[in-house]
Scaffold this motif. Structure first.
Motif, mmCIF file in Angstrom:
data_model
loop_
_atom_site.group_PDB
_atom_site.id
_atom_site.type_symbol
_atom_site.label_atom_id
_atom_site.label_comp_id
_atom_site.label_asym_id
_atom_site.label_seq_id
_atom_site.Cartn_x
_atom_site.Cartn_y
_atom_site.Cartn_z
ATOM 1 N N LYS A 127 0.840 -1.196 0.000
ATOM 2 C CA LYS A 127 0.000 0.000 0.000
ATOM 3 C C LYS A 127 0.873 1.243 0.000
ATOM 4 O O LYS A 127 1.738 1.403 0.869
ATOM 5 C CB LYS A 127 -0.931 0.017 1.217
ATOM 6 C CG LYS A 127 -2.179 -0.827 1.061
ATOM 7 C CD LYS A 127 -3.212 -0.465 2.119
ATOM 8 C CE LYS A 127 -4.529 -1.173 1.859
ATOM 9 N NZ LYS A 127 -5.569 -0.733 2.817
ATOM 10 N N GLU A 128 0.636 2.101 -0.973
ATOM 11 C CA GLU A 128 1.344 3.379 -1.017
ATOM 12 C C GLU A 128 0.668 4.308 -0.009
ATOM 13 O O GLU A 128 -0.503 4.662 -0.159
ATOM 14 C CB GLU A 128 1.264 3.983 -2.423
ATOM 15 C CG GLU A 128 1.907 3.127 -3.506
ATOM 16 C CD GLU A 128 3.421 3.085 -3.386
ATOM 17 O OE1 GLU A 128 4.005 4.064 -2.863
ATOM 18 O OE2 GLU A 128 4.013 2.074 -3.807
ATOM 19 N N THR A 129 1.402 4.668 1.012
ATOM 20 C CA THR A 129 0.821 5.412 2.130
ATOM 21 C C THR A 129 1.543 6.736 2.337
ATOM 22 O O THR A 129 2.753 6.766 2.594
ATOM 23 C CB THR A 129 0.890 4.574 3.425
ATOM 24 O OG1 THR A 129 0.266 3.309 3.200
ATOM 25 C CG2 THR A 129 0.195 5.292 4.578
ATOM 26 N N GLY A 130 0.809 7.828 2.239
ATOM 27 C CA GLY A 130 1.380 9.148 2.464
ATOM 28 C C GLY A 130 1.359 9.495 3.939
ATOM 29 O O GLY A 130 0.428 9.125 4.662
ATOM 30 N N TYR A 159 -6.269 15.597 -2.446
ATOM 31 C CA TYR A 159 -5.552 15.615 -3.723
ATOM 32 C C TYR A 159 -4.542 14.471 -3.794
ATOM 33 O O TYR A 159 -4.428 13.791 -4.828
ATOM 34 C CB TYR A 159 -4.832 16.950 -3.910
ATOM 35 C CG TYR A 159 -4.025 17.002 -5.187
ATOM 36 C CD1 TYR A 159 -4.618 17.395 -6.384
ATOM 37 C CD2 TYR A 159 -2.685 16.624 -5.215
ATOM 38 C CE1 TYR A 159 -3.888 17.417 -7.574
ATOM 39 C CE2 TYR A 159 -1.952 16.637 -6.391
ATOM 40 C CZ TYR A 159 -2.560 17.029 -7.566
ATOM 41 O OH TYR A 159 -1.842 17.020 -8.733
ATOM 42 N N MET A 160 -3.832 14.237 -2.719
ATOM 43 C CA MET A 160 -2.772 13.231 -2.725
ATOM 44 C C MET A 160 -3.307 11.813 -2.933
ATOM 45 O O MET A 160 -2.697 11.008 -3.630
ATOM 46 C CB MET A 160 -1.970 13.299 -1.418
ATOM 47 C CG MET A 160 -1.160 14.585 -1.271
ATOM 48 S SD MET A 160 0.031 14.815 -2.621
ATOM 49 C CE MET A 160 0.335 16.583 -2.531
ATOM 50 N N VAL A 161 -4.449 11.503 -2.335
ATOM 51 C CA VAL A 161 -4.971 10.145 -2.509
ATOM 52 C C VAL A 161 -5.699 9.967 -3.840
ATOM 53 O O VAL A 161 -5.796 8.854 -4.352
ATOM 54 C CB VAL A 161 -5.911 9.730 -1.350
ATOM 55 C CG1 VAL A 161 -5.134 9.579 -0.058
ATOM 56 C CG2 VAL A 161 -7.065 10.702 -1.169
ATOM 57 N N GLU A 162 -6.181 11.038 -4.418
ATOM 58 C CA GLU A 162 -6.916 10.911 -5.677
ATOM 59 C C GLU A 162 -6.061 11.176 -6.917
ATOM 60 O O GLU A 162 -6.364 10.675 -7.995
ATOM 61 C CB GLU A 162 -8.124 11.858 -5.672
ATOM 62 C CG GLU A 162 -9.198 11.497 -4.658
ATOM 63 C CD GLU A 162 -9.781 10.105 -4.886
ATOM 64 O OE1 GLU A 162 -9.900 9.681 -6.054
ATOM 65 O OE2 GLU A 162 -10.101 9.429 -3.883
ATOM 66 N N PHE A 163 -4.997 11.948 -6.778
ATOM 67 C CA PHE A 163 -4.217 12.354 -7.953
ATOM 68 C C PHE A 163 -2.730 12.030 -7.880
ATOM 69 O O PHE A 163 -2.024 12.171 -8.871
ATOM 70 C CB PHE A 163 -4.379 13.862 -8.196
ATOM 71 C CG PHE A 163 -5.795 14.281 -8.458
ATOM 72 C CD1 PHE A 163 -6.354 14.173 -9.723
ATOM 73 C CD2 PHE A 163 -6.585 14.772 -7.431
ATOM 74 C CE1 PHE A 163 -7.668 14.554 -9.965
ATOM 75 C CE2 PHE A 163 -7.906 15.157 -7.654
ATOM 76 C CZ PHE A 163 -8.440 15.051 -8.938
ATOM 77 N N ALA A 164 -2.239 11.622 -6.723
ATOM 78 C CA ALA A 164 -0.797 11.381 -6.580
ATOM 79 C C ALA A 164 -0.458 9.904 -6.392
ATOM 80 O O ALA A 164 0.655 9.568 -6.000
ATOM 81 C CB ALA A 164 -0.237 12.203 -5.419
ATOM 82 N N GLY A 165 -1.425 9.039 -6.640
ATOM 83 C CA GLY A 165 -1.149 7.607 -6.624
ATOM 84 C C GLY A 165 -1.054 6.960 -5.255
ATOM 85 O O GLY A 165 -0.534 5.849 -5.127
ATOM 86 N N LEU A 166 -1.552 7.624 -4.219
ATOM 87 C CA LEU A 166 -1.510 7.040 -2.880
ATOM 88 C C LEU A 166 -2.782 6.248 -2.590
ATOM 89 O O LEU A 166 -3.866 6.593 -3.053
ATOM 90 C CB LEU A 166 -1.346 8.140 -1.829
ATOM 91 C CG LEU A 166 -0.063 8.977 -1.907
ATOM 92 C CD1 LEU A 166 -0.075 10.040 -0.819
ATOM 93 C CD2 LEU A 166 1.175 8.097 -1.783
ATOM 94 N N ILE A 172 9.547 11.016 -1.041
ATOM 95 C CA ILE A 172 9.187 12.364 -0.597
ATOM 96 C C ILE A 172 8.351 13.019 -1.687
ATOM 97 O O ILE A 172 8.764 13.083 -2.843
ATOM 98 C CB ILE A 172 10.438 13.226 -0.319
ATOM 99 C CG1 ILE A 172 11.239 12.631 0.844
ATOM 100 C CG2 ILE A 172 10.044 14.671 -0.016
ATOM 101 C CD1 ILE A 172 12.537 13.354 1.126
ATOM 102 N N ILE A 173 7.165 13.456 -1.310
ATOM 103 C CA ILE A 173 6.311 14.206 -2.223
ATOM 104 C C ILE A 173 6.377 15.664 -1.810
ATOM 105 O O ILE A 173 6.043 16.005 -0.668
ATOM 106 C CB ILE A 173 4.848 13.710 -2.179
ATOM 107 C CG1 ILE A 173 4.773 12.221 -2.523
ATOM 108 C CG2 ILE A 173 3.976 14.519 -3.133
ATOM 109 C CD1 ILE A 173 3.385 11.626 -2.365
#
Length: 202
Positions: A12-15, A34-41, A138-139
């Motif tokens: 799981k990609e977790t931010g 934004y991060m979970v919908e557009f950054a692949g998390l 790092i994002i």
């Protein structure tokens, strides 16, 4: 005799968003969204920090009030989680120590840190920053005026170039409340109710 299962769980990609969230506001949630919908998390965790090594603790609200407001803010959204792990680690809290602890207990997660571009400028001052770069993603969230050409080129550093610019700050909200201003629309409804009920930031 039953053979051990060879089934592996998907990574799981977790931010991870580290912060004092004093208080959490709609800007924090919009960025997480934004991060979970557009950054692949797959998921996004807010890590509530009891003490930032680079900030004075005098201005921080009670740790558990900030934690409670954070939990109220994400309530009902399975994509967003709240972590109080740093409440139980040695103080002051250092990101690298928290990352090692989390990875040890969550081997099937790939953790990526969300970092504002303003913090990136001082990243070299962080404890064991080389370890963080080499072992965790790092994002970078670009702040107004950010010059991406100054970012170190590294496979684990990604700039969220299309992320919406959110200029709301917790300090603005605290000052406004202290002046008696109604800033309810800068905050999740339940967080505003909690602040009013408890008379916080007055």
């Amino acid at each position: 005799m039953k053979q051990p299962s060879s089934k592996t769980f998907p990574t799981k990609e977790t931010g991870l968003y580290f912060g004092s969230f004093n208080p959490v506001h709609i800007g924090h949630l919009a960025i997480a969204n934004y991060m979970v919908e557009f950054a692949g998390l797959d998921e996004f965790w807010f890590v509530v920090t009891p003490q930032n090594p680079h900030k004075q603790k005098a201005n921080l609200l009670n740790d558990y009030d900030r934690l409670e407001m954070m939990q109220l803010a994400v309530e009902g959204d399975f994509r967003l989680q709240v972590s109080d792990i740093e409440f139980y680690l040695p103080k002051p809290s250092y990101t690298v120590d928290t990352l090692i602890y989390l990875k040890d207990r969550n081997p099937n997660r790939d953790f990526k840190i969300l970092m504002g571009s303003d913090n990136l400028e001082n990243f070299h001052k962080w404890k064991n920053f080389e370890t963080i770069v080499e072992n965790y993603g790092i994002i970078v969230y670009p702040r107004p005026g950010f010059d991406k050409t100054k970012v170190q080129q590294h496979k684990n550093i990604v700039i969220a170039e299309n992320a919406p610019q959110m200029e709301i700050s917790s300090s603005f909200i605290r000052k406004a409340i202290k002046k008696g201003k109604d800033v309810r629309h800068f905050l999740p409804p339940k967080v505003w109710e909690y602040i009013v009920k408890k008379g916080l930031y007055r």
